[in-house]
Scaffold this motif. Sequence first.
Motif, PDB file in Angstrom:
ATOM      1  N   ALA A  98       0.845  -0.853   0.002  1.00  0.00           N
ATOM      2  CA  ALA A  98      -0.258   0.444  -0.145  1.00  0.00           C
ATOM      3  C   ALA A  98       0.919   1.443   0.417  1.00  0.00           C
ATOM      4  O   ALA A  98       0.458   2.330  -0.580  1.00  0.00           O
ATOM      5  N   LYS A  99       1.995   1.360   1.184  1.00  0.00           N
ATOM      6  CA  LYS A  99       2.982   2.629   0.887  1.00  0.00           C
ATOM      7  C   LYS A  99       3.376   2.709  -0.247  1.00  0.00           C
ATOM      8  O   LYS A  99       3.689   3.848  -1.307  1.00  0.00           O
ATOM      9  N   GLU A 100       3.674   1.487  -1.605  1.00  0.00           N
ATOM     10  CA  GLU A 100       4.513   2.204  -3.219  1.00  0.00           C
ATOM     11  C   GLU A 100       3.631   2.066  -3.278  1.00  0.00           C
ATOM     12  O   GLU A 100       3.876   2.628  -4.165  1.00  0.00           O
ATOM     13  N   LYS A 101       2.222   1.103  -3.348  1.00  0.00           N
ATOM     14  CA  LYS A 101       1.112   2.399  -4.458  1.00  0.00           C
ATOM     15  C   LYS A 101       0.353   3.760  -3.783  1.00  0.00           C
ATOM     16  O   LYS A 101       0.669   4.428  -4.956  1.00  0.00           O
ATOM     17  N   ASN A 102       1.032   4.402  -2.747  1.00  0.00           N
ATOM     18  CA  ASN A 102       0.439   4.896  -2.298  1.00  0.00           C
ATOM     19  C   ASN A 102       1.695   6.547  -3.031  1.00  0.00           C
ATOM     20  O   ASN A 102       1.020   7.372  -3.948  1.00  0.00           O
ATOM     21  N   GLU A 103       2.273   6.004  -2.971  1.00  0.00           N
ATOM     22  CA  GLU A 103       4.439   6.292  -2.796  1.00  0.00           C
ATOM     23  C   GLU A 103       4.106   6.993  -4.500  1.00  0.00           C
ATOM     24  O   GLU A 103       4.288   7.512  -5.090  1.00  0.00           O
ATOM     25  N   THR A 104       3.520   5.633  -5.192  1.00  0.00           N
ATOM     26  CA  THR A 104       4.232   6.348  -6.766  1.00  0.00           C
ATOM     27  C   THR A 104       2.546   6.707  -7.474  1.00  0.00           C
ATOM     28  O   THR A 104       2.753   7.685  -8.028  1.00  0.00           O
ATOM     29  N   ALA A 105       1.378   6.213  -6.550  1.00  0.00           N
ATOM     30  CA  ALA A 105       0.420   7.871  -6.895  1.00  0.00           C
ATOM     31  C   ALA A 105       0.781   9.129  -7.171  1.00  0.00           C
ATOM     32  O   ALA A 105       0.211  10.137  -7.761  1.00  0.00           O
ATOM     33  N   TRP A 106       0.789   9.517  -5.807  1.00  0.00           N
ATOM     34  CA  TRP A 106       1.624  10.856  -5.118  1.00  0.00           C
ATOM     35  C   TRP A 106       2.078  11.460  -5.848  1.00  0.00           C
ATOM     36  O   TRP A 106       2.548  12.141  -6.663  1.00  0.00           O
ATOM     37  N   SER A 107       3.579  10.409  -6.588  1.00  0.00           N
ATOM     38  CA  SER A 107       4.877  11.373  -7.086  1.00  0.00           C
ATOM     39  C   SER A 107       4.256  11.715  -8.626  1.00  0.00           C
ATOM     40  O   SER A 107       5.163  11.574  -9.331  1.00  0.00           O
ATOM     41  N   THR A 108       3.248  10.239  -9.362  1.00  0.00           N
ATOM     42  CA  THR A 108       2.148  11.163 -10.578  1.00  0.00           C
ATOM     43  C   THR A 108       1.662  11.440 -10.776  1.00  0.00           C
ATOM     44  O   THR A 108       0.944  11.106 -11.345  1.00  0.00           O
ATOM     45  N   SER A 109       0.536  12.104  -9.056  1.00  0.00           N
ATOM     46  CA  SER A 109      -0.277  12.217  -9.407  1.00  0.00           C
ATOM     47  C   SER A 109      -0.149  13.939  -9.917  1.00  0.00           C
ATOM     48  O   SER A 109      -1.246  14.798 -10.303  1.00  0.00           O
ATOM     49  N   GLY A 110       1.384  14.334  -9.517  1.00  0.00           N
ATOM     50  CA  GLY A 110       1.299  15.963 -10.149  1.00  0.00           C
ATOM     51  C   GLY A 110       1.619  16.864  -9.492  1.00  0.00           C
ATOM     52  O   GLY A 110       1.067  18.175  -9.218  1.00  0.00           O
ATOM     53  N   VAL A 111       1.268  16.638  -8.126  1.00  0.00           N
ATOM     54  CA  VAL A 111       1.250  17.931  -7.225  1.00  0.00           C
ATOM     55  C   VAL A 111       2.047  17.479  -6.180  1.00  0.00           C
ATOM     56  O   VAL A 111       2.586  16.170  -5.383  1.00  0.00           O
ATOM     57  N   ASP A 112       2.722  18.880  -6.306  1.00  0.00           N
ATOM     58  CA  ASP A 112       3.955  18.802  -5.034  1.00  0.00           C
ATOM     59  C   ASP A 112       3.630  19.426  -4.394  1.00  0.00           C
ATOM     60  O   ASP A 112       3.305  21.134  -3.841  1.00  0.00           O
ATOM     61  N   HIS A 113       3.254  18.084  -2.290  1.00  0.00           N
ATOM     62  CA  HIS A 113       3.193  18.510  -1.919  1.00  0.00           C
ATOM     63  C   HIS A 113       4.061  19.747  -0.699  1.00  0.00           C
ATOM     64  O   HIS A 113       4.274  20.363   0.044  1.00  0.00           O
ATOM     65  N   HIS A 114       5.088  20.290  -1.362  1.00  0.00           N
ATOM     66  CA  HIS A 114       6.202  21.736  -1.054  1.00  0.00           C
ATOM     67  C   HIS A 114       5.959  22.647  -1.655  1.00  0.00           C
ATOM     68  O   HIS A 114       6.155  23.692  -1.588  1.00  0.00           O
ATOM     69  N   ASP A 115       4.733  22.316  -2.533  1.00  0.00           N
ATOM     70  CA  ASP A 115       4.752  23.715  -3.533  1.00  0.00           C
ATOM     71  C   ASP A 115       4.179  24.961  -2.219  1.00  0.00           C
ATOM     72  O   ASP A 115       3.163  24.396  -1.525  1.00  0.00           O
ATOM     73  N   ASP A 116       3.731  26.123  -2.271  1.00  0.00           N
ATOM     74  CA  ASP A 116       3.373  27.165  -0.963  1.00  0.00           C
ATOM     75  C   ASP A 116       2.105  27.131  -1.793  1.00  0.00           C
ATOM     76  O   ASP A 116       1.646  27.210  -0.740  1.00  0.00           O
ATOM     77  N   ASP A 117       0.930  26.661  -2.798  1.00  0.00           N
ATOM     78  CA  ASP A 117      -0.522  26.541  -3.121  1.00  0.00           C
ATOM     79  C   ASP A 117      -0.789  25.534  -2.625  1.00  0.00           C
ATOM     80  O   ASP A 117      -2.279  25.489  -1.547  1.00  0.00           O
ATOM     81  N   THR A 118       0.115  24.522  -3.569  1.00  0.00           N
ATOM     82  CA  THR A 118      -0.610  22.499  -2.690  1.00  0.00           C
ATOM     83  C   THR A 118      -0.503  22.969  -1.220  1.00  0.00           C
ATOM     84  O   THR A 118      -1.691  21.831  -1.320  1.00  0.00           O
ATOM     85  N   HIS A 119       0.299  23.428  -0.888  1.00  0.00           N
ATOM     86  CA  HIS A 119       0.204  22.592   0.651  1.00  0.00           C
ATOM     87  C   HIS A 119      -1.300  22.970   0.726  1.00  0.00           C
ATOM     88  O   HIS A 119      -1.580  22.346   2.419  1.00  0.00           O
ATOM     89  N   GLU A 120      -1.465  23.685   1.061  1.00  0.00           N
ATOM     90  CA  GLU A 120      -2.820  24.052   1.734  1.00  0.00           C
ATOM     91  C   GLU A 120      -4.159  23.820   1.022  1.00  0.00           C
ATOM     92  O   GLU A 120      -5.229  23.528   1.497  1.00  0.00           O
ATOM     93  N   LYS A 121      -4.063  22.629   0.138  1.00  0.00           N
ATOM     94  CA  LYS A 121      -5.325  22.220  -0.194  1.00  0.00           C
ATOM     95  C   LYS A 121      -5.075  20.563  -0.235  1.00  0.00           C
ATOM     96  O   LYS A 121      -6.358  19.565   0.226  1.00  0.00           O
ATOM     97  N   ILE A 122      -4.480  20.262   1.268  1.00  0.00           N
ATOM     98  CA  ILE A 122      -3.965  19.305   1.029  1.00  0.00           C
ATOM     99  C   ILE A 122      -4.500  19.265   2.369  1.00  0.00           C
ATOM    100  O   ILE A 122      -4.250  20.045   3.886  1.00  0.00           O
ATOM    101  N   LEU A 123      -5.189  18.148   3.127  1.00  0.00           N
ATOM    102  CA  LEU A 123      -5.641  17.403   4.035  1.00  0.00           C
ATOM    103  C   LEU A 123      -5.333  16.145   4.675  1.00  0.00           C
ATOM    104  O   LEU A 123      -5.478  15.125   4.276  1.00  0.00           O
TER     105      LEU A 123
END
Length: 220
Positions: free
Chosen positions: A119-144
Amino acid sequence: MTLDHYRVLGLPSGDEGAILTEREISRAYKLKALGLHPDKRPDDPNALADFQNLRSSYETLMDPVARRRFDDSLRQLKKKMEAEQTRKFMKRQDGLKRRSDALYSNMDAKRRKQEPAAAKEKNETAWSTSGVDHHDDDTHEKILDVSWEKEKNDYSEEELRKFFFGFGFVRDIYMSGFCSKNKKSATVVMVAADSAVAAARIVAGRLSSPLLVSQYKRIV
């Protein structure tokens, strides 16, 4: 009981023997006696004993009281044998079930052990290929960050999506393959930051299994 009087006379035993008439029994005895008579077997040392057993069985079956007792003993023996066969069958079935349960338990334990890593591998793969940069100034505010008690009724991705969709479009949901001792968790990514803010303040989940929702805390 070691001697079946019906068998001695060459007759069917059990329920079939119990309905035989005296005439049928006499006819069977006469046929057997012709072959077992000691005069016909002068060189057989067991000839007399065999003939006496034949005569004894015949007399038992021709006596209504003795025959009824014998039939009752046959029925009791049959029930005892059937009960013993049932006991042995159930014992074998129980043994097979225990081995089957142990096999599936081991397989299930291996599956549960492998699931978190998968599950960890699947989520990390999905996260890395989703185009979401959780370190971006704008994107992190959309994450819950969402969590709930593990012992309560579990949440599916579809159910979580329904809860958060009421506050705006949901971009992605990542179900965590890991859980703490008492908690399970997921990450919800909203399309708009204000939707994430509203959802964090209001979404509560089911009364039987409340959701703890907080905005993603960016690590600088």
